[in-house]
Enzyme design. Structure first.
Site, mmCIF file in Angstrom:
data_model
loop_
_atom_site.group_PDB
_atom_site.id
_atom_site.type_symbol
_atom_site.label_atom_id
_atom_site.label_comp_id
_atom_site.label_asym_id
_atom_site.label_seq_id
_atom_site.Cartn_x
_atom_site.Cartn_y
_atom_site.Cartn_z
ATOM 1 N N HIS A 1 -5.157 -2.504 1.695
ATOM 2 C CA HIS A 1 -4.405 -1.439 1.037
ATOM 3 C C HIS A 1 -3.237 -1.090 1.965
ATOM 4 C CE1 HIS A 1 -7.713 -0.454 -1.878
ATOM 5 N NE2 HIS A 1 -8.444 -0.965 -0.891
ATOM 6 N N PHE A 2 -2.083 -1.734 1.759
ATOM 7 C CA PHE A 2 -0.956 -1.522 2.655
ATOM 8 C C PHE A 2 -0.067 -0.345 2.242
ATOM 9 C CE2 PHE A 2 -0.828 -6.030 4.713
ATOM 10 C CZ PHE A 2 -1.875 -5.663 5.527
ATOM 11 N N ASN B 1 -3.749 0.403 -5.881
ATOM 12 C CA ASN B 1 -3.793 1.870 -5.908
ATOM 13 C C ASN B 1 -2.744 2.473 -4.973
ATOM 14 O OD1 ASN B 1 -5.451 0.752 -3.867
ATOM 15 N ND2 ASN B 1 -6.516 2.685 -3.588
ATOM 16 N N HIS C 1 -14.562 -2.765 -7.693
ATOM 17 C CA HIS C 1 -15.108 -1.768 -6.774
ATOM 18 C C HIS C 1 -16.337 -1.217 -7.487
ATOM 19 C CE1 HIS C 1 -14.647 1.772 -3.881
ATOM 20 N NE2 HIS C 1 -15.611 2.139 -4.702
ATOM 21 N N ASP D 1 -10.978 -4.434 3.614
ATOM 22 C CA ASP D 1 -10.711 -3.167 2.921
ATOM 23 C C ASP D 1 -9.864 -2.269 3.811
ATOM 24 O OD1 ASP D 1 -10.714 -1.352 0.871
ATOM 25 O OD2 ASP D 1 -12.706 -0.559 1.285
ATOM 26 N N HIS E 1 -5.444 5.804 7.005
ATOM 27 C CA HIS E 1 -5.008 7.192 6.885
ATOM 28 C C HIS E 1 -4.715 7.696 8.296
ATOM 29 C CE1 HIS E 1 -6.400 7.348 2.703
ATOM 30 N NE2 HIS E 1 -7.516 6.780 3.107
#
Length: 454
Positions: free
Chosen positions: A72-73, A104, A186, A313, A317
């Site tokens: 998730h870049f 997402n 997922h 994954d 954050h």
């Protein structure tokens, strides 16, 4: 390493890697590898340099570039966490030459326009090769077969980070019935998840996270996805397995060639309650870190071949966001930069073989997603390769990483076995601790035959 191996974008520049111990899942062989125009053109002993740049790899292992099939870049929309440039820098430093990015983002990758824009941005920013999942919603099924060159369709069966969610049986049936491409899920059951949230309402300890997202939440969704796949003859990939119960169920119900699955290193290397005690909300992710029995079952299933491949994954954050406290803290942790060293350390500890790591991280993701010309070191394939020093020991340290958030759940861990040089399409993108940001990767090409399970 010679002094003339800084990267260029001129494909005519050749490269000769001498004396490397070249590794596949089946064998190791000391041989020279000649690269021209971004391709491996010859492998033999005692090749002549003939004016090419030369890397002497004596005492080192040369493995195919790692493909991370789940990252998730955060590009577009959340560049303070990560973008395609910083994420690909972290990938290069970790020996990852290709990645598959999730939808997402903000805006999410659920339209043809959004997907085209992500590819355009990646072509300008990414230092390594890139591919993208297309996000499923109840209202965009007509796009699943026409969106060009994506690795698969991603379904969030349970709410996680972002706004994508498909939980109604009617919507899931329609998606599994009408499409052709691989579906990646997922697998967390939304109704069970909501019931558990209500049950633990008011409890603000991160230790409750694994009980809200319990093994039953995961198993219920995995069973549902397998049933949908089998009844509709649809290719299914189950993302980030986390439970012993899922392993036991798939041992009896996983159809080879139609259903595949993956595991993340954190789910067999980090355990509850120790991880939550040490890391607090930095250990919070979806699906969660669980008790040790689950990690042991996952590792055993990976080694026995029930679990097909490794992903990270990678979901960064900032530490400031993580410090908000549970349940306001976001779920996810970085991992693309450390996955290969963590597995090389497993080799150093005698827990698996280097050939197994190559199978799980280099060959299998390419095979499962039908990626062209990647995953092996042999003539005709793209020159995506990683030189590994199995004797190098180094400490993972927060503040000394390439990922923009610059922290790791493995802070302080000393690992033995590290990538020391990463080559993407024949160009050196990482070497001697330096990332060469002038290199650009290419869009991965997915074989059309893999759009159908049979």
């Amino acid at each position: 390493m010679s002094q003339n191996t800084r990267p260029t974008q001129q494909d005519h520049v050749g490269l000769l890697i001498k004396n490397a111990n070249v590794v596949s899942s089946r064998h190791m062989e000391i041989v020279d590898v000649l690269v021209e125009n971004g391709k491996i053109v010859k492998m033999a002993a005692n090749l002549s340099p003939d004016g090419h740049d030369v890397i002497d790899a004596k005492g080192l292992h040369l493995i195919p570039g790692v493909t991370d099939p789940q990252v998730h870049f955060r590009d577009p929309g959340m560049p303070h966490k990560e973008d395609l440039e910083s994420g690909s820098r972290a990938a290069a430093a970790g020996g990852v030459t290709s990645f598959l990015d999730m939808p997402n983002t903000d805006p999410p990758g659920i339209t043809l326009e959004a997907m085209a824009e992500k590819k355009r941005v990646a072509s300008q920013k990414s230092l390594v090769n890139y591919g993208f999942f297309f996000g499923a919603t109840p209202n965009n099924v007509e796009l699943h077969n026409v969106v060009p060159n994506v690795c698969g369709i991603k379904i969030f069966m349970g709410s996680s980070t972002g706004t994508l969610l498909v939980q109604e049986q009617e919507d899931l049936e329609k998606i599994f019935r009408t499409g052709r491409r691989l579906i990646a899920v997922h697998a967390e059951d939304e109704q069970s998840l909501l019931a558990n949230k209500e049950r633990f309402k008011g409890c603000n300890s991160v230790h409750v996270h694994e009980y809200i997202r319990s093994p039953e939440v995961a198993l219920t969704a995995t069973k549902r996805a397998v049933d949908l796949s089998k009844r509709n003859h649809r290719r299914l990939h189950i993302l980030h397995l986390t439970t012993q119960e899922e392993v036991e169920y798939l041992a009896q119900n996983k159809d080879a060639g139609v259903i595949s699955c993956e595991v993340c290193p954190q789910h067999f290397l980090l355990h509850s309650p120790e991880a939550y005690d040490r890391l607090g909300t930095c250990a919070q992710m979806n699906p969660p870190i669980r008790e040790k029995r689950h990690g042991e079952a996952l590792w055993k299933a990976l080694r026995f071949g029930l679990i097909d491949c490794i992903a990270t994954d990678h979901a960064p954050h900032t530490l400031e966001e993580k410090a908000k406290g549970y349940p306001l803290s976001p779920a996810g942790m970085p991992g693309v930069e450390t996955s290969l060293p963590l597995l090389l350390n497993q080799v150093a500890k005698g827990l698996c073989a280097l050939q197994e790591v190559v199978k799980w991280m280099c060959e299998k993701p390419v095979e499962l997603y039908g990626i062209q010309n990647k995953g092996w070191i042999k003539p005709g394939f793209d020159a995506d390769m990683v030189l590994v020093d199995m004797n190098k020991s180094k400490r993972i340290e927060n503040g000394k990483l390439q990922t923009r958030v610059n922290w790791s759940p493995y802070d302080g861990w000393i690992l033995k076995g590290w990538p020391i040089m990463t080559i993407v399409n024949g160009h050196l993108v990482y070497g001697d601790g330096e990332v060469f940001s002038e290199v650009r990767g290419r869009e991965l090409i997915f074989k059309p035959a893999w759009e159908s399970p049979t």
